[in-house]
Each structure stands twice: as structure tokens, then as C-alpha cells.
Design an enzyme around this catalytic site. Structure first.
Site, PDB file in Angstrom:
ATOM      1  N   ASN A 141       0.830  -1.204   0.000  1.00  7.17           N
ATOM      2  CA  ASN A 141       0.000   0.000   0.000  1.00  7.17           C
ATOM      3  C   ASN A 141       0.865   1.255   0.000  1.00  7.17           C
ATOM      4  OD1 ASN A 141      -2.167  -1.740   0.158  1.00  7.17           O
ATOM      5  ND2 ASN A 141      -2.283  -1.625   2.397  1.00  7.17           N
ATOM      6  N   VAL A 142       0.400   2.274  -0.714  1.00 12.95           N
ATOM      7  CA  VAL A 142       1.139   3.532  -0.780  1.00 12.95           C
ATOM      8  C   VAL A 142       0.572   4.566   0.187  1.00 12.95           C
ATOM      9  CG1 VAL A 142       1.952   3.178  -3.149  1.00 12.95           C
ATOM     10  CG2 VAL A 142      -0.237   4.338  -2.768  1.00 12.95           C
TER      11      VAL A 142
ATOM     12  N   THR B 217      -4.128  -9.447   0.472  1.00 16.68           N
ATOM     13  CA  THR B 217      -3.554  -9.345  -0.871  1.00 16.68           C
ATOM     14  C   THR B 217      -4.149 -10.419  -1.769  1.00 16.68           C
ATOM     15  OG1 THR B 217      -1.667 -10.844  -0.775  1.00 16.68           O
ATOM     16  CG2 THR B 217      -1.397  -8.711   0.272  1.00 16.68           C
ATOM     17  N   SER B 218      -4.244 -10.102  -3.051  1.00 17.48           N
ATOM     18  CA  SER B 218      -4.947 -10.978  -3.983  1.00 17.48           C
ATOM     19  C   SER B 218      -4.131 -12.199  -4.384  1.00 17.48           C
ATOM     20  CB  SER B 218      -5.294 -10.196  -5.245  1.00 17.48           C
ATOM     21  OG  SER B 218      -4.091  -9.799  -5.898  1.00 17.48           O
TER      22      SER B 218
ATOM     23  N   HIS C 126       6.016  -0.645  -2.705  1.00 18.46           N
ATOM     24  CA  HIS C 126       5.510   0.080  -3.869  1.00 18.46           C
ATOM     25  C   HIS C 126       5.583   1.593  -3.673  1.00 18.46           C
ATOM     26  CE1 HIS C 126       3.065  -3.688  -5.281  1.00 18.46           C
ATOM     27  NE2 HIS C 126       4.346  -3.781  -5.541  1.00 18.46           N
TER      28      HIS C 126
ATOM     29  N   ASN D 224      -7.422 -13.016   4.692  1.00 17.22           N
ATOM     30  CA  ASN D 224      -7.911 -12.324   3.492  1.00 17.22           C
ATOM     31  C   ASN D 224      -9.429 -12.396   3.462  1.00 17.22           C
ATOM     32  OD1 ASN D 224      -7.251 -10.849   1.157  1.00 17.22           O
ATOM     33  ND2 ASN D 224      -7.427 -12.664  -0.155  1.00 17.22           N
ATOM     34  N   LEU D 225     -10.024 -11.538   2.634  1.00 18.83           N
ATOM     35  CA  LEU D 225     -11.479 -11.525   2.500  1.00 18.83           C
ATOM     36  C   LEU D 225     -11.976 -12.887   2.023  1.00 18.83           C
ATOM     37  CD1 LEU D 225     -13.942  -9.665   2.759  1.00 18.83           C
ATOM     38  CD2 LEU D 225     -13.590  -8.992   0.373  1.00 18.83           C
TER      39      LEU D 225
END
Ligand SMILES: [Zn+2]
Length: 245
Positions: A95-96, A187-188, A112, A212-213
Site C-alpha cells: 500500500n502507498v 492481498t490478492s 511500492h 484475506n477476504l
């Protein structure tokens, strides 16, 4: 059960989503509204720097409008408690935004980059620019001067664009090699190189946990998984491993 002595935590968009930060890759995400080639590549910046600055200025201005959630706070507490118990918990994020810092995490490895920083790179390779990285809360533009060298036209967001190498990769690989536990949160599992961390960790015998979701594309590679909103499953996992449920 005590906290693992050396943990590496990786966080992604799912952690910030519960704070209302727009995700990038979801169907309703940022890349459904903007062409990432125009606003998040070196070529896009060279072609239309004003558009790229506008895009990141809007995101930087939005930072104060969001707040850390229970997942960010639980991660900060886990880090502090791991250190207090003689271990470590290194936090790597894709995350930024600055929500981990605002939740109290002291060391955050932004692979990132960070919206809240600007870098003096020179408008093009070979042109003036000193490489200095500055904390940044204002808008950036072509007229913005580098506080270190005074050059204008070369200030850019300190974020990793498509086609650029993520930051801190050597440090992250070394941390994984020394870890007892790798925890991937929100994260995906589809964006490399971060998606490869679980495979690297697993190959070195590191225990791997996914929060994760829903099960990620890499879910099969984890030893354990907890699924639900980050603001629910992360605090629950932290209470469990710290033994204070
Ligand atoms: Zn400079």
C-alpha cells in the site's frame, strides 16, 4: 501460544479497503476508471506529466480523509508486542497510503513506495536531479523545486510504477529467509513479486498464514488461512497468537 519470534507481515489493498481507500484492481477500483498506462508508468509520466501529477495529487489530498482501521491497529500492536517479547515483526506493505504509520507501526517497508513522499529524479534520464526523497503533503507539479538541489521539473511521486522494480526486494528476501512465520494480509496473490513471497517462504520452511477476504489465488500454498474482513480477522488472529483472547 506465544507470538512467533520472527514474523514477516505482508499487507495489501484489503487492509486499507476497510478504511475506505479505493482499491486499484477490483472491478470498481481505480484501474477501472483510469488507464494505468497513462497515469502509472514512466512512459505515461514522460508523455503527460501534468495528468500524472493530477492523479497522484488527488490521492495524496485524500490521505487525511481516511483513518486507520482495527486491522492497522492490531498489526501495530502485534509488532510492538513481538519486539517486547524479544522477537521481531517486519511489516512489508504494497500500500502507498500512510495508514500503518498513523496506526503506530514504526517501521514500514513500502515496497511500492509512498504517496506521502516525493522524489527528485530529473525529468528524463541524464538530466538534473539529485535522487533525494522528501516527505510530501502538498501537490506536486512541473514547477515544483527539489528542496535539496533546487532543480525543477524532476519531482515525481515516490511510488513504484508499472515497469519499475519494487523497492527493498533484497531486504525483504533476507527477512523472509530469517523468519519463522510469514503472514499475508489482504492481498490478492496475483501481483508479483509479492505473490511469490509465500512460495519463497514455504520453500525455506517458514510457516505461512493467510488472512484475506476470501481465499487468494495462492491459498493452497499457505499452512493456515482465516477469511473475512481485515478489520475482523486481523484483530482476532493477533489476539490468538498473542494469547490474550
Ligand atoms: Zn534534487
Amino acid at each position: 501460544m506465544s507470538a512467533p519470534p520472527r514474523t514477516v507481515i505482508l499487507t495489501g489493498a484489503g487492509v486499507s479497503a476497510d478504511s475506505g481507500v479505493a482499491t486499484f484492481r477490483d472491478p470498481q477500483g481505480v484501474w477501472a476508471q483510469y488507464d494505468h498506462r497513462e497515469v502509472a508508468t514512466p512512459q505515461g509520466f514522460a508523455a503527460n506529466p501534468r495528468l500524472v501529477h493530477e492523479f497522484y495529487n488527488a490521492r495524496r489530498r485524500g490521505l487525511p480523509e481516511v483513518a486507520p482501521n482495527l486491522a492497522h491497529e492490531a498489526i501495530a500492536r502485534f509488532q510492538a508486542e513481538a519486539a517486547a517479547r524479544g522477537g521481531s515483526a517486519i511489516l512489508v506493505t504494497q500500500n502507498v497510503d500512510d495508514l500503518h504509520e498513523r496506526a503506530g507501526s514504526e517501521q514500514v517497508w513500502h515496497m511500492h513506495g509512498e504517496l506521502a513522499k516525493a522524489r527528485c529524479d530529473g525529468p528524463e534520464p541524464g538530466t538534473p536531479g539529485c535522487g533525494a526523497i522528501h516527505p510530501w503533503t502538498d501537490d506536486l507539479g512541473l514547477e515544483t523545486a527539489c528542496p535539496a538541489c533546487g532543480a525543477t521539473g524532476g519531482m515525481r511521486p515516490h511510488v513504484v510504477w508499472f515497469g519499475e522494480m519494487p523497492m527493498l526486494m533484497e531486504e525483504i528476501e533476507a527477512a523472509l529467509a530469517a523468519a519463522d512465520c510469514f503472514v499475508s494480509i489482504g492481498t490478492s496473490g496475483s501481483v508479483y513479486p509479492a505473490a511469490g513471497f509465500v512460495h519463497a517462504a514455504r520453500a525455506m520452511g517458514v510457516k505461512c498464514v493467510e488472512l484475506n477476504l476470501e481465499p487468494s489465488e495462492n491459498a493452497y500454498a499457505f499452512d493456515d488461512g482465516r477469511y473475512g474482513r481485515a478489520s475482523d480477522v486481523v484483530p482476532a488472529w493477533v489476539r490468538e497468537v498473542l494469547g490474550d483472547s
